[in-house]
Write an enzyme that holds these catalytic residues in place. Structure first.
Site, mmCIF file in Angstrom:
data_model
loop_
_atom_site.group_PDB
_atom_site.id
_atom_site.type_symbol
_atom_site.label_atom_id
_atom_site.label_comp_id
_atom_site.label_asym_id
_atom_site.label_seq_id
_atom_site.Cartn_x
_atom_site.Cartn_y
_atom_site.Cartn_z
ATOM 1 N N TYR A 139 1.355 -1.469 -0.221
ATOM 2 C CA TYR A 139 -0.156 -0.233 -0.060
ATOM 3 C C TYR A 139 1.058 1.008 -0.061
ATOM 4 C CZ TYR A 139 -3.938 3.082 1.795
ATOM 5 O OH TYR A 139 -5.255 3.582 1.488
ATOM 6 N N SER A 140 1.617 1.678 -1.000
ATOM 7 C CA SER A 140 2.493 2.706 -1.162
ATOM 8 C C SER A 140 3.095 2.559 -2.656
ATOM 9 C CB SER A 140 3.855 2.525 -0.526
ATOM 10 O OG SER A 140 4.103 0.930 -0.709
ATOM 11 N N ASP A 176 11.754 -2.769 8.962
ATOM 12 C CA ASP A 176 11.058 -2.016 8.907
ATOM 13 C C ASP A 176 9.360 -0.981 9.670
ATOM 14 O OD1 ASP A 176 8.917 -1.470 6.581
ATOM 15 O OD2 ASP A 176 8.514 -3.135 6.115
ATOM 16 N N GLY A 178 6.649 0.611 10.445
ATOM 17 C CA GLY A 178 5.118 1.195 9.544
ATOM 18 C C GLY A 178 5.339 0.295 8.527
ATOM 19 N N GLY A 180 3.192 -2.025 7.710
ATOM 20 C CA GLY A 180 2.155 -2.503 6.331
ATOM 21 C C GLY A 180 1.675 -3.891 6.820
ATOM 22 N N CYS A 373 -6.227 11.960 -5.625
ATOM 23 C CA CYS A 373 -4.796 11.670 -5.354
ATOM 24 C C CYS A 373 -3.606 11.218 -6.747
ATOM 25 C CB CYS A 373 -4.549 10.618 -4.191
ATOM 26 S SG CYS A 373 -4.912 11.053 -2.698
#
Length: 420
Positions: A139-140, A176, A178, A180, A373
């Site tokens: 999710y990036s 790591d 955050g 996810g 976005c």
């Protein structure tokens, strides 16, 4: 025709594509076969349309005061043309403005508030996110290293891009921050042999990654903790640290302390990769015309945009030296359109998963969020920067020749030369 409707009609006629507006009384403005249709159920939505306050109009859509029909790319083309000016324009505030911003940023980002804000977004529904993310649920921003890559391929390319920049080596301790749904954590462990630790504030993500670790037989050297970054143990430092899509939740007033914390978690000679969304404007903490308010209310409560110059200043004050900076802005536009297309293709299933009135509101919000976005990155209103950093230099004259005990080689050919 009343003055408000006259303004709205002129606005619609000036748009670069055909748009129709259905008024609350059933009257219709515009051509019979439009590419975008607005169906207004409330007169306040008409005022927002006339003002070009597209973020507030988005709130009207989520709350059912207006319906929006059409391909999301066409909708965003119309939205961009409705704006009265650039949403990144912001005057520099005086000392009082800056003080208020700082106080609000500190207040919004206590350990307890951050946990609730992360839960609001990331624990919405794992099944919902799985509908439109790649199989690894990354999710990036993806990295479309070659033309024609699928989203899944580009996400794997991004994971490897980060690992190569960090020069991960077998047996190194990797953190790591955050993590996810575990995409980078597991990629680094499986492809680079690191001893990997991930942290998150999302209970759903923690449970998902913990399950994957067990299924893959990685429990001996990979772990996932439900933990705030401020509570990480500094007694046993890491060789390499990554933070992907996380620092946007830290808050501008906390950035220096955040980077100082990462610095204390890093071994001498180690490397940190910070990957996150940055503002295009130096002074604005969010996009204008109501767009920032929309994100705050429906998507990322507590999120704050920061210009790359401010990020680098905070890094420096936090005790780090930036050695490589890369802007991936158009990569994120393509990533977001891929997510948007995937969600649009499965709207009935998404509605079933989210369910109920609140679920319908969330689905409407996410439709606008993903496409909006994507539009923002295309127009350069927001950007995505990867910053590779290390502790400050120690005055060694031999560092350009890349001795074995230094992590950064000072030449970019190390990333895609022979081997790793």
């Amino acid at each position: 025709m009343n003055p408000l409707l006259s303004v709205v009609e002129r606005k619609l006629q000036a748009l670069p594509l055909t748009v129709q507006l259905v008024l609350p009384d059933g009257a219709v403005l515009g051509p019979p076969d439009p590419r975008v249709r607005f169906v207004a159920h409330d007169k306040t939505a008409l005022a927002h349309l006339a003002e070009g306050a597209v973020g507030i109009l988005g709130q009207d859509y989520v709350e059912g005061r207006i319906d929006i029909e059409g391909n999301m790319r066409d909708v965003m083309t119309a939205a961009a043309a409705l704006l009265p000016g650039s949403p990144v324009d912001a005057a520099r505030g005086g000392w009082l403005t800056e003080l208020v911003r700082k106080v609000m940023s500190v207040w919004r980002h206590s350990v307890e508030r951050d946990a609730k804000q992360i839960e609001f977004h990331y624990d919405l529904s794992d099944d919902f996110y799985a509908l439109w993310l790649d199989p690894r649920r990354v999710y990036s921003c993806a990295y479309f290293r070659q033309p024609g890559m699928t989203l899944a391929q580009a996400q794997e390319a991004k994971l490897d891009h980060i690992c190569r920049k960090l020069r991960l080596r077998d047996g190194e301790r990797f953190l790591d921050v955050g993590a996810g749904w575990g995409g980078l954590l597991l990629w680094a462990a499986e492809n680079y042999g690191v001893d990997a630790t991930g942290i998150t504030l999302s209970r759903n993500q923690h449970a998902h990654v913990s399950r994957l670790i067990e299924e893959k037989g990685l429990a001996g050297r990979v772990r996932m903790a439900l933990l705030d970054y401020r509570k990480l143990d500094e007694s046993v430092p890491y060789d390499k640290i990554a933070s992907v899509g996380m620092f946007e939740h830290v808050g501008r007033a906390q950035l220096e302390g955040y980077f100082a914390k990462l610095r204390r978690l890093l071994k001498p000679g180690g490397l940190i990769m910070n990957h996150g969304i940055t503002a295009a404007g130096v002074y604005n903490a969010e996009l204008g015309n109501g767009m920032g308010e929309f994100i705050e209310k429906y998507i990322f409560p507590g999120g704050e945009l920061t210009h790359i110059s401010v990020v680098m200043e905070a890094m420096t004050n936090g005790g780090l030296e930036e050695v490589d900076v890369e802007n991936l802005r158009p990569h994120y536009a393509r990533t977001l359109w891929a997510w948007s297309d995937a969600l649009e293709a499965r709207l009935p299933e998404a509605a079933r998963i989210l369910g109920g009135e609140q679920g319908e509101r969330s689905l409407r919000a996410y439709r606008l969020y993903l496409a909006g976005c994507a539009m923002g990155f295309e127009h350069g209103w927001i950007a995505l920067h990867q910053i590779l950093a290390q502790p400050p230099a120690t005055g060694r004259p031999d560092e350009l020749d890349n001795p074995a005990d230094l992590a950064y080689p000072w030449r970019r050919d190390y990333m895609y030369g022979e081997g790793r």
